[in-house]
Design an enzyme around this catalytic site. Structure first.
Site, short mmCIF file in Angstrom:
data_model
loop_
_atom_site.label_atom_id
_atom_site.label_comp_id
_atom_site.label_asym_id
_atom_site.label_seq_id
_atom_site.Cartn_x
_atom_site.Cartn_y
_atom_site.Cartn_z
CE LYS A 65 36.74 42.66 45.50
NZ LYS A 65 36.89 43.02 46.80
CE LYS A 80 48.45 43.23 43.40
NZ LYS A 80 47.53 44.21 43.99
CE LYS A 88 44.83 39.08 49.47
NZ LYS A 88 44.58 39.40 50.89
#
Ligand code: TRP
Length: 334
Positions: free
Chosen positions: A115, A197, A200
């Protein structure tokens, strides 16, 4: 233990649109687990602000996620479905646990590194101590089990270490939580790149089926899903696109991958993709209808928010008071 049951804690962030992967991999299992455990399912809005958010948007998404928990089948009278920011103990315990967590431990967190790289212009202290807030979430409710994905395992390991460290100094204050990993096969991959994966935050919207996608969109995405040119209906790692579709179909219909292979053996991928689309639509349609119905019932959702915030505060303040005593904060005068 709470009311004779083991305690379960989990949470999701209200950022991005939830995908079929979030539903099949997490939410659906939560519903199953809710019979066996005393469950706390939080909308972790405090975690969300480690990345800049638009305030109105965050508020809207948080409410939508809370509504979705209920629409997915979690009974809000039995499960404590609440906003993290409504129980002040999360922040209070997080502060204390910060003082029992080492910089070196947080420096090793791979999600922090990822991040920080992605948001290089805003590497705030909250992003760094994010796992400590997560530890506080879990330990505050004395959770026995925490269902999470593989990507959260490192945070859970850290939670256990912090809890053990604290208990070694002060006695048995915290329950040491166990991870509950969902069943294999429930990990849903991107329809466009089955090595990733389903996410979203995927830039390619065709890779993910969103929980609010309409039937036409779902069908279109399934038909366009990447498979292979082997024309061989098998469930194996060498055919990851097909394998993923078999997983989706199996999870939606309750069949095993083996049954699915038998059912579609010798038939074309095209036909199978249509069947996958139909299976997904039949799982998502009732969810969407219930969501639409609940969203209109403002008074009901508000009453759930209020009652569960009270419950969360009631349960969590017991742990918090105990911890505050242990570390030497003065008693409150009543
Ligand atoms: N960090 C988790 C995620 O991004 C969300 C989360 C916050 C959580 N607190 C938690 C999950 C406590 C389980 C338990 O997925």
């Amino acid at each position: 233990m709470l009311d004779g049951k083991k305690v379960l804690f989990s949470g999701m962030q209200a950022t991005g649109n939830l995908t079929l992967g979030n539903y099949l991999g997490a939410l659906k299992n939560w519903v199953t687990l809710s019979d066996e455990y005393e469950c706390f399912y939080s909308v972790v809005d405090m975690h969300s602000i480690t990345i800049r958010q638009d305030p109105a948007e965050l508020r809207r998404r948080a409410r939508n996620l809370l509504t979705l928990y209920i629409a997915a089948g979690l009974d809000p009278e039995k499960n404590c479905i609440y906003y993290q920011s409504h129980a002040s103990g999360h922040a209070e315990l997080a502060w204390i646990l910060n003082c029992f967590t080492y910089m070196g431990e947080l420096n090793r967190m791979t999600q922090f590194k990822d991040k920080a790289a992605k948001h290089a212009d805003n590497i705030n202290a909250g992003l760094f101590t994010y796992p400590v807030l997560m530890a506080a979430d879990i330990l505050l409710y004395q959770a026995d089990v925490v269902p999470v994905g593989i990507d959260q395992m490192q945070h859970l390991e850290l939670t256990r270490n912090i809890a053990e460290r604290f208990n070694n100094i002060y006695g048995d204050v915290f329950t040491i939580p166990e991870v509950y990993l969902g069943k294999v096969g429930a990990k849903i991959m991107s329809l466009q790149d089955p090595s990733k994966k389903m996410s979203k935050s995927d830039e390619n919207p065709n890779g993910s089926i969103y929980l609010m996608d309409d039937p036409d969109t779902i069908m279109r995405k399934c038909k366009r899903a990447v498979t292979d040119s082997e024309a061989n209906f098998c469930y194996r790692d060498e055919q990851p696109g097909l394998k993923n579709l078999i997983d989706i179909y199996s999870a939606c219909t309750g069949k095993t991958p083996d049954d699915t292979v038998k059912e579609f053996q010798g038939r074309g991928y095209g036909e199978f993709k249509v069947a996958v689309g139909e299976a997904v639509v039949s799982v998502l349609r009732p969810l969407q209808e219930e969501y639409a119905r609940l969203s209109k019932d403002k008074a009901y959702i508000d009453s759930i928010i209020k009652a569960n915030a009270e419950k969360a505060n009631y349960v969590s303040s017991k742990t918090l008071r105990k911890v505050q005593r242990k570390v030497g904060f003065p008693d409150r005068i009543r």
